[in-house]
Design an enzyme around this catalytic site. Structure first.
Site, PDB file in Angstrom:
ATOM      1  N   SER A  96       0.831  -1.198   0.000  1.00  0.00           N
ATOM      2  CA  SER A  96       0.000   0.000   0.000  1.00  0.00           C
ATOM      3  C   SER A  96       0.870   1.254   0.000  1.00  0.00           C
ATOM      4  CB  SER A  96      -0.966  -0.056   1.190  1.00  0.00           C
ATOM      5  OG  SER A  96      -1.952   0.942   1.108  1.00  0.00           O
ATOM      6  N   ASP A 218     -10.088  -4.567  -5.441  1.00  0.00           N
ATOM      7  CA  ASP A 218      -9.526  -3.875  -4.276  1.00  0.00           C
ATOM      8  C   ASP A 218     -10.304  -2.578  -4.078  1.00  0.00           C
ATOM      9  OD1 ASP A 218      -8.018  -2.348  -2.488  1.00  0.00           O
ATOM     10  OD2 ASP A 218      -6.093  -2.923  -3.331  1.00  0.00           O
ATOM     11  N   HIS A 247      -7.621  -5.337  -0.068  1.00  0.00           N
ATOM     12  CA  HIS A 247      -6.445  -4.463  -0.054  1.00  0.00           C
ATOM     13  C   HIS A 247      -5.271  -5.049   0.733  1.00  0.00           C
ATOM     14  CE1 HIS A 247      -4.432  -0.700  -0.747  1.00  0.00           C
ATOM     15  NE2 HIS A 247      -4.276  -0.472   0.555  1.00  0.00           N
TER      16      HIS A 247
END
Length: 271
Positions: A96, A218, A247
């Site tokens: 991320s 996602d 995610h």
């Protein structure tokens, strides 16, 4: 143990003789998000785990709201950590926001990174002219207000959404646990920094090879974002869309995702 090392709860596993892998977690988690990956690495690599400042496992007194108002603050932390650990080069695996933090850190110091493996990465979450990031400003304002007004309620609802509705309960509980561990005002500040960030202009300066791994579904990062990254990064890059949802696929779909991550760690991009 050095000051930076201690502040970030650094753990070094595996053999020092081998190539170094640095694992960096994303928003709302800590280094425990890598628990399914680490056992596959320690026999082959030297593995460095750490917590980003602001994670629930770090001392909240160390969190500087001004320093971490931009992602550069985290990039400086990463460079300081690599320097203190005397790491000359590493394979950096960033989840991320940490994928982009690694990219940022590689601009002034490409020598420190032999490759960056990006999982669920986005240079910008807001939609823009000719760019689809997945969110409108109104969406983010509502998210921030929900965090501000009742953090526990927000986290309880956000965890299953982020992981995908059909994910096993254990992974949702695990993400909920690390979200609840973060002091609410720090969580809000970090979320604002991440979701309002725009790193599109630096992508062309990233010359380190990048392996972009993305779930097919996602909530936070549409698939088109991974394609955007590949088109705009300055060095060699490759995209693989994984048969996973959510995610945090390394936590919620380890059976599918870990073999893909391992392959990209071990194999370089074919020129």
């Amino acid at each position: 143990m050095g000051i930076v090392e201690e502040a970030h709860n650094v753990r070094i596993l595996g053999s020092g003789e081998q190539q170094t892998i640095v694992l960096a977690h994303g928003f709302g988690t800590d280094q425990s998000v890598w628990k399914h990956l680490v056992p596959h690495l320690v026999d082959e690599f030297r593995v460095v785990l750490f917590d980003n400042m602001g994670a629930g496992t770090t001392n909240p007194d160390y969190f500087d709201f001004d320093r971490y108002a931009t992602l550069e603050g985290y990039a400086y932390d990463l460079l300081a950590l690599l320097e203190e650990l005397q790491i000359r080069t590493c394979i950096f695996v960033g989840h991320s926001v940490s994928a982009l933090v690694g990219a940022l850190a590689s601009v002034p110091r490409p020598d420190l990174f032999s490759k960056i493996v990006m999982i669920a990465a986005s240079p910008r979450y807001l939609n823009d002219v000719d760019y689809y990031g997945g969110f409108e400003q109104e969406d983010l304002d509502q998210l921030f207000e929900a965090m501000r007004s009742n953090y526990k309620a927000w986290a309880t609802g956000f965890a299953p959404l982020a992981l995908g509705s059909d994910m096993d309960l254990v992974a949702v509980q695990e993400f909920s646990r690390t979200l609840f561990n973060i002091r609410p005002d720090i969580a809000l500040s970090v979320a604002q920094t991440i979701f309002q960030s725009d790193l599109r202009e630096i992508l062309g300066m990233v010359t380190v090879p990048c392996h972009i791994l993305q779930s097919s579904k996602d909530l936070a990062v549409p698939v088109v974002v991974s394609e955007y990254l590949q088109r705009h990064l300055g060095g060699e890059s490759i995209v693989e869309i994984m048969a996973s949802e959510g995610h945090l696929p390394q936590l919620s779909s380890p059976g599918t995702v870990i073999p893909v991550v391992l392959r990209h760690i071990r194999q370089d991009i074919a020129v």
